[in-house]
Design a protein around this motif. Structure first.
Motif, PDB file in Angstrom:
ATOM      1  N   PHE A  14     -16.701  54.940  10.876  1.00 45.23           N
ATOM      2  CA  PHE A  14     -17.277  54.105  11.931  1.00 45.23           C
ATOM      3  C   PHE A  14     -16.686  54.394  13.310  1.00 45.23           C
ATOM      4  O   PHE A  14     -17.159  53.862  14.311  1.00 45.23           O
TER       5      PHE A  14
ATOM      6  N   THR B 144     -24.068  54.573   7.448  1.00 46.53           N
ATOM      7  CA  THR B 144     -24.421  53.293   8.065  1.00 46.53           C
ATOM      8  C   THR B 144     -23.799  53.122   9.455  1.00 46.53           C
ATOM      9  O   THR B 144     -23.806  52.022  10.007  1.00 46.53           O
ATOM     10  N   VAL B 145     -23.284  54.207  10.012  1.00 45.66           N
ATOM     11  CA  VAL B 145     -22.685  54.158  11.343  1.00 45.66           C
ATOM     12  C   VAL B 145     -23.800  54.138  12.392  1.00 45.66           C
ATOM     13  O   VAL B 145     -24.767  54.915  12.279  1.00 45.66           O
ATOM     14  N   PRO B 146     -23.733  53.279  13.418  1.00 48.56           N
ATOM     15  CA  PRO B 146     -24.774  53.273  14.459  1.00 48.56           C
ATOM     16  C   PRO B 146     -24.928  54.648  15.104  1.00 48.56           C
ATOM     17  O   PRO B 146     -23.939  55.350  15.347  1.00 48.56           O
ATOM     18  N   LEU B 147     -26.173  55.018  15.399  1.00 50.13           N
ATOM     19  CA  LEU B 147     -26.439  56.299  16.052  1.00 50.13           C
ATOM     20  C   LEU B 147     -26.228  56.200  17.557  1.00 50.13           C
ATOM     21  O   LEU B 147     -25.942  57.201  18.215  1.00 50.13           O
ATOM     22  N   ASN B 148     -26.393  55.002  18.108  1.00 51.53           N
ATOM     23  CA  ASN B 148     -26.199  54.785  19.542  1.00 51.53           C
ATOM     24  C   ASN B 148     -24.800  54.265  19.821  1.00 51.53           C
ATOM     25  O   ASN B 148     -24.356  53.299  19.199  1.00 51.53           O
TER      26      ASN B 148
ATOM     27  N   GLU C 273     -24.081  50.476  20.526  1.00 50.08           N
ATOM     28  CA  GLU C 273     -24.083  49.524  19.418  1.00 50.08           C
ATOM     29  C   GLU C 273     -22.696  49.295  18.837  1.00 50.08           C
ATOM     30  O   GLU C 273     -22.501  48.413  18.003  1.00 50.08           O
ATOM     31  N   THR C 274     -21.721  50.094  19.270  1.00 50.15           N
ATOM     32  CA  THR C 274     -20.338  49.865  18.849  1.00 50.15           C
ATOM     33  C   THR C 274     -19.601  48.936  19.827  1.00 50.15           C
ATOM     34  O   THR C 274     -18.436  48.628  19.623  1.00 50.15           O
TER      35      THR C 274
ATOM     36  N   ASP D  19     -23.945  54.689  27.208  1.00 47.52           N
ATOM     37  CA  ASP D  19     -24.626  54.937  25.936  1.00 47.52           C
ATOM     38  C   ASP D  19     -24.982  56.409  25.786  1.00 47.52           C
ATOM     39  O   ASP D  19     -25.155  57.145  26.765  1.00 47.52           O
TER      40      ASP D  19
ATOM     41  N   GLN E 227     -26.828  58.912  22.218  1.00 47.83           N
ATOM     42  CA  GLN E 227     -27.231  58.909  20.808  1.00 47.83           C
ATOM     43  C   GLN E 227     -26.931  60.277  20.213  1.00 47.83           C
ATOM     44  O   GLN E 227     -27.348  61.300  20.746  1.00 47.83           O
TER      45      GLN E 227
END
Length: 320
Positions: A91, A140-144, A147-148, A161, A163
């Motif tokens: 993550f 399941t790690v955010p691509l953007n 979002e972290t 940001d 991606q």
């Protein structure tokens, strides 16, 4: 071999890093699995691998896996492709990618004249972050990146940001990979296997693909396959499989697979027998310990217990 060594846990970095150090293989990966317009405009002549480690202070045991500088075929635009290799769900990847990108830009600033960097029309090159993932669990790690960040929704366009592109080895079906007819598709199909039996079955499906590989592709595939097929085996079996792979030409691939299968099956059978023998010995030892405990409780002398059970004095003393 332990009881779990027939399960494949690929030495991810060494395998893919070696493979993708080839411009041919890297270009094939990008063209086959990055479904965007610029990917089709990359050719080998316009790819330069950046042979430099970007080690982060926050992650001292980590470094950027692969970095290529690329130029679009029809446009004078230089950009970078940063590829991170992952076999586990991490993550911290978005944050780490950000740090790598920053290090690349810092390195560019350090190596250009300050007057050029201060020009009004100076622009930093684009960096395209890509994660190649071959682990079993779902990614399941955010691509953007945003979002972290906690509460990013409140700040809209003011939040930093980007991606990254995810290439997940396990999401491609067999038919699609066989249709690619190249070293990357072949590697992905083999890498989807979870044990040696599945690896052999997938290799058999790739016979025609392997026969049609160009010499460089075949060399890369065999080197990558050696990394997979010898993992967890004894030194003797590793040497035997390495010898089979290195002596085999592409047109002899059926014979190669048959010989590798024979060596691996023998190795697994030997490991199973060894495990059974160790289990029997442990069972006997447990039984003798039980007898020794009973004799101790009956007040028997240690010398007599040693004679009856075959246990050492130290082991008997431990049972008191």
């Amino acid at each position: 071999m332990t009881e779990n060594q027939d399960q494949i846990h690929m030495p991810h970095d060494t395998g893919y890093k070696f493979l993708l150090a080839s411009k041919k293989a890297f270009r094939q990966l990008i063209r086959s699995f990055v479904k965007v317009g610029w990917a089709d405009q990359i050719d080998e002549a316009n790819l330069v691998r950046i042979d430099k480690s970007f080690v982060l202070q926050d992650f001292k045991n980590k470094e950027a896996d692969l970095i290529y500088r690329a130029r679009l075929k029809n446009r004078d635009i230089i950009f970078y492709i940063l590829m991170e290799l992952q076999s586990t769900v991490d993550f911290l990847i978005p944050y780490r990618l950000l740090l790598y990108m920053n290090e690349i830009w810092r390195d560019i600033f350090k190596n250009i004249p300050s007057k050029e960097a201060e020009r009004k029309d100076f622009r930093l090159p684009v960096i395209i972050p890509i994660v190649l993932y071959n682990g079993q669990p779902k990614w399941t790690v955010p691509l953007n990146f945003k979002e972290t960040l906690n509460g990013y929704e409140l700040f809209n366009e003011h939040v930093l940001d980007f991606q990254y592109i995810l290439i997940n080895v396990r999401t491609y079906d067999e038919e699609e990979l066989l249709r690619l007819s190249g070293v990357i598709g072949a590697v992905f199909l083999v890498d989807q296997a979870t044990n040696f039996e599945e690896i052999i079955e997938n290799l058999k499906k790739l016979v025609e693909t392997i026969k049609k590989m160009e010499p460089e592709e075949y060399r890369l595939f065999i080197a990558w396959a050696e990394n997979i097929l010898t993992h967890g085996l004894s030194p003797e079996k590793k040497e035997e499989i390495t010898s089979i792979l290195k002596k085999t030409r592409a047109e002899e691939v059926e014979e190669m697979i048959s010989n590798v299968e024979r060596v691996i099956k023998k190795s697994l059978e030997d490991a199973k027998i060894e495990g059974m023998e160790q289990g029997i010995v442990k069972g006997i030892e447990k039984g003798m310990e039980k007898v020794a405990k009973q004799m101790l409780s009956d007040g028997e002398e240690i010398a007599k217990i040693m004679r009856y059970t075959g246990l050492s004095k130290e082991n008997i003393e431990r049972l008191k």
